[in-house]
Motif scaffolding. Structure first.
Motif, PDB file in Angstrom:
ATOM      1  N   ILE A  81      43.765  51.384  40.051  1.00 48.90           N
ATOM      2  CA  ILE A  81      44.118  49.416  40.517  1.00 48.90           C
ATOM      3  C   ILE A  81      44.980  49.376  41.478  1.00 48.90           C
ATOM      4  O   ILE A  81      44.796  48.659  42.624  1.00 48.90           O
ATOM      5  CB  ILE A  81      44.178  47.902  39.630  1.00 48.90           C
ATOM      6  CG1 ILE A  81      43.498  49.079  38.155  1.00 48.90           C
ATOM      7  CG2 ILE A  81      44.801  47.086  39.592  1.00 48.90           C
ATOM      8  CD1 ILE A  81      44.587  48.549  36.652  1.00 48.90           C
ATOM      9  N   THR A 106      47.712  45.981  34.983  1.00 47.30           N
ATOM     10  CA  THR A 106      47.148  45.331  35.414  1.00 47.30           C
ATOM     11  C   THR A 106      47.504  44.707  36.399  1.00 47.30           C
ATOM     12  O   THR A 106      47.641  44.101  37.803  1.00 47.30           O
ATOM     13  CB  THR A 106      46.254  43.918  34.737  1.00 47.30           C
ATOM     14  OG1 THR A 106      45.480  44.733  34.074  1.00 47.30           O
ATOM     15  CG2 THR A 106      45.032  43.282  35.526  1.00 47.30           C
ATOM     16  N   ASP A 191      39.138  45.023  37.538  1.00 49.79           N
ATOM     17  CA  ASP A 191      39.760  45.371  36.683  1.00 49.79           C
ATOM     18  C   ASP A 191      38.913  45.912  35.991  1.00 49.79           C
ATOM     19  O   ASP A 191      39.187  44.902  34.418  1.00 49.79           O
ATOM     20  CB  ASP A 191      41.567  44.992  36.231  1.00 49.79           C
ATOM     21  CG  ASP A 191      42.072  46.069  35.216  1.00 49.79           C
ATOM     22  OD1 ASP A 191      41.137  47.175  34.740  1.00 49.79           O
ATOM     23  OD2 ASP A 191      42.881  45.502  34.577  1.00 49.79           O
ATOM     24  N   GLU A 194      38.544  48.699  31.162  1.00 47.09           N
ATOM     25  CA  GLU A 194      37.879  48.922  29.896  1.00 47.09           C
ATOM     26  C   GLU A 194      36.249  48.314  29.483  1.00 47.09           C
ATOM     27  O   GLU A 194      35.920  48.619  28.147  1.00 47.09           O
ATOM     28  CB  GLU A 194      37.911  47.231  28.553  1.00 47.09           C
ATOM     29  CG  GLU A 194      40.094  47.155  29.157  1.00 47.09           C
ATOM     30  CD  GLU A 194      40.874  46.276  27.885  1.00 47.09           C
ATOM     31  OE1 GLU A 194      40.633  45.688  27.685  1.00 47.09           O
ATOM     32  OE2 GLU A 194      42.016  46.277  28.411  1.00 47.09           O
ATOM     33  N   ASN A 217      41.312  56.610  29.726  1.00 46.73           N
ATOM     34  CA  ASN A 217      42.728  56.914  28.497  1.00 46.73           C
ATOM     35  C   ASN A 217      41.944  57.247  27.021  1.00 46.73           C
ATOM     36  O   ASN A 217      41.322  56.776  27.028  1.00 46.73           O
ATOM     37  CB  ASN A 217      43.250  55.592  28.757  1.00 46.73           C
ATOM     38  CG  ASN A 217      44.858  56.087  27.859  1.00 46.73           C
ATOM     39  OD1 ASN A 217      44.304  55.113  26.537  1.00 46.73           O
ATOM     40  ND2 ASN A 217      46.179  56.025  28.675  1.00 46.73           N
ATOM     41  N   LYS A 220      40.166  54.258  25.109  1.00 49.64           N
ATOM     42  CA  LYS A 220      38.709  54.033  25.819  1.00 49.64           C
ATOM     43  C   LYS A 220      37.440  54.835  25.467  1.00 49.64           C
ATOM     44  O   LYS A 220      37.210  55.583  24.918  1.00 49.64           O
ATOM     45  CB  LYS A 220      38.632  54.271  27.730  1.00 49.64           C
ATOM     46  CG  LYS A 220      40.182  53.301  28.193  1.00 49.64           C
ATOM     47  CD  LYS A 220      39.909  51.651  27.690  1.00 49.64           C
ATOM     48  CE  LYS A 220      41.081  51.049  28.538  1.00 49.64           C
ATOM     49  NZ  LYS A 220      42.040  51.395  27.845  1.00 49.64           N
ATOM     50  N   GLY A 227      43.318  59.147  32.951  1.00 41.48           N
ATOM     51  CA  GLY A 227      41.786  59.148  34.331  1.00 41.48           C
ATOM     52  C   GLY A 227      41.851  57.755  34.809  1.00 41.48           C
ATOM     53  O   GLY A 227      41.553  56.871  33.573  1.00 41.48           O
TER      54      GLY A 227
HETATM   55  C1  LIG Z   1      42.691  46.428  31.294  1.00 45.02           C
HETATM   56  C2  LIG Z   1      43.430  47.283  31.238  1.00 45.02           C
HETATM   57  N1  LIG Z   1      43.726  47.745  33.242  1.00 45.02           N
HETATM   58  C3  LIG Z   1      44.307  48.484  33.238  1.00 45.02           C
HETATM   59  C4  LIG Z   1      44.296  49.966  32.449  1.00 45.02           C
HETATM   60  C5  LIG Z   1      45.100  51.026  32.733  1.00 45.02           C
HETATM   61  O1  LIG Z   1      44.775  52.480  32.756  1.00 45.02           O
HETATM   62  P1  LIG Z   1      45.561  53.385  32.099  1.00 45.02           P
HETATM   63  O2  LIG Z   1      46.198  53.316  30.653  1.00 45.02           O
HETATM   64  O3  LIG Z   1      44.096  54.777  32.555  1.00 45.02           O
HETATM   65  O4  LIG Z   1      46.869  53.645  33.091  1.00 45.02           O
HETATM   66  C6  LIG Z   1      44.472  49.611  30.653  1.00 45.02           C
HETATM   67  C7  LIG Z   1      43.971  50.406  30.009  1.00 45.02           C
HETATM   68  O5  LIG Z   1      44.742  51.234  29.627  1.00 45.02           O
HETATM   69  C8  LIG Z   1      43.446  48.719  30.546  1.00 45.02           C
HETATM   70  O6  LIG Z   1      43.507  48.489  29.549  1.00 45.02           O
END
Ligand SMILES: Cc1ncc(COP(=O)(O)O)c(C=O)c1O
Length: 385
Positions: A81, A106, A191, A194, A217, A220, A227
């Motif tokens: 992001i 986010t 974003d 998910e 993650n 997921k 990743g």
């Molecule tokens: C809505 C949302 N945005 C961003 C992320 C960030 O992903 P990560 O944990 O891989 O950094 C997640 C999940 O963890 C998420 O659910």
């Protein structure tokens, strides 16, 4: 039926769906394919770090699944992001419109870019950004200036990007959001952390704007431990993301020359190997999760408890199933009962403006976000072997 009897019935039903487990988690990964083989391959090849064949394969697979022209493998979804915001032009002091009802990553990514989040309400049915709320906010608080861009009339800052999120993998009304962003010349970044495997009108989430971001993650639908991926149809943008994510190193046989401040954000090949094995199973994961969602939906319909459903015309990945309870008191009683009885459940996130670092951010009242925050609970949603 008393509230306690109802909660007992729900626990019994959930336990029936996962009969071989003593404690039922919210979401556990399923490694049923070539995971070990590809990991061993990678170790044997010594290419465990940020270059290697599985990274290329992973990026190709993401393009194939989403229909995007380019994919850049990154270390996690938060990085994806952040990188998407940077390459799409978010500058320090700009504003990024997002939803308050989201996972904190986010908004952290917006802060990492030096920009300021502005919180818009969600729709109750999708739990994703509401196009009506977005339009209303822009009509009331924004103006288009001579340079063609949109500015916040209250703060004078440029509204550079809109960053909506597809909650629990269920597509929001992204076509309407995209249209509004187009009218106001605000860049759309999704974003889609998910929502791998989710489609809106047969178009994959993450492909409606300039860029999209996914997470892989451990919790997921498809995981590689940790990743992320950035997707885009813009070749120049993908090239820049790849460059920035590898310490902005200019390619050369031996010289170390870096032409700007970069990031160490690339996914290691080791993780990409795991991701490739997982992606091979995506369609069976999706089918399995859809079956579980259908069973839950029928069960909760009988109990007259609203269940988070996909929008007509869309196809959700059913990453996390969710129910909507009557009020905060019932939500807390349900959380207490289920977690004490071997069934993991969790509330939806607190709206971001309730967290200390985002408490002063502008928002639109967030009526639905606050309503949902008091009522929504996630229930076990793992793949069932
Ligand atoms: C809505 C949302 N945005 C961003 C992320 C960030 O992903 P990560 O944990 O891989 O950094 C997640 C999940 O963890 C998420 O659910």
């Amino acid at each position: 039926m008393t509230q306690n009897e109802r909660n007992e019935k729900i626990v019994a039903f959930i336990k029936d769906q996962f009969p071989e487990k003593n404690f039922i988690s919210l979401h556990v990964p399923h490694f049923g394919g070539n995971e070990k083989k590809y990991l061993l391959d990678t170790i044997d090849s010594t290419f465990v770090s940020t270059a290697g064949a599985y990274l290329d394969k992973f990026e190709e697979a993401i393009c194939h699944i989403t229909g995007a022209k380019h994919a850049v493998a990154l270390a996690n979804g938060t990085n994806a992001i952040h990188m998407a915001l940077l390459v799409c032009g978010a500058k320090p002091d700009d504003e990024v419109i997002t939803q308050a009802l989201t996972f904190v990553a986010t908004c952290n990514a917006i802060s990492h870019a030096g920009a300021n989040p502005v919180f818009i309400d969600v729709d109750r049915d999708t739990m994703g950004m509401s196009p009506i709320a977005l339009s209303r906010f822009l009509e009331n608080h924004a103006e288009k200036r001579g340079d063609g861009f949109t500015y916040n009339k209250n703060t004078g800052r440029k509204i550079a990007i809109c960053l909506p999120m597809h909650t629990f993998g269920s597509p929001m009304r992204i076509d309407e959001i995209a249209k509004i962003c187009g009218n106001w010349n605000i860049t759309l970044v999704e974003d889609a952390a998910e929502s791998l495997g989710s489609f809106f009108n047969d178009q994959h989430t993450g492909t409606f704007g300039k860029a999209g971001a996914f997470s892989f993650n451990g919790n997921k639908t498809v995981t590689c431990g940790g990743g992320g991926a950035l997707i885009t149809d813009d070749g120049e943008l993908a090239k820049r993301a790849r460059h920035l994510a590898t310490q902005a190193k200019v390619a050369h046989q031996w010289e170390f020359y870096h032409d700007e401040t970069g990031y160490n954000y690339r996914m290691p090949n080791l993780n990409a190997a795991l991701a490739c094995a997982q992606l091979e199973q995506l369609s069976s994961f999706l089918e399995n999760k859809r079956q579980l969602a259908n069973r839950y939906q029928a069960f909760f319909e009988e109990l007259e408890i609203p269940f988070h459903q996909e929008l007509p015309g869309s196809s959700a990945n059913h990453w996390l199933n969710a129910i909507i309870l009557e009020d905060l008191e019932q939500r807390d009683a349900f959380l207490e009962f289920t977690n004490a009885n071997g069934v993991m459940t969790r509330p939806i996130w607190q709206p971001m403006n309730k967290l200390p670092m985002f408490k002063d951010c502008q928002h639109d009242g967030l009526e639905n976000s606050n309503w949902l925050a008091d009522r929504v609970v996630n229930i076990p949603s793992s793949f069932r072997p």
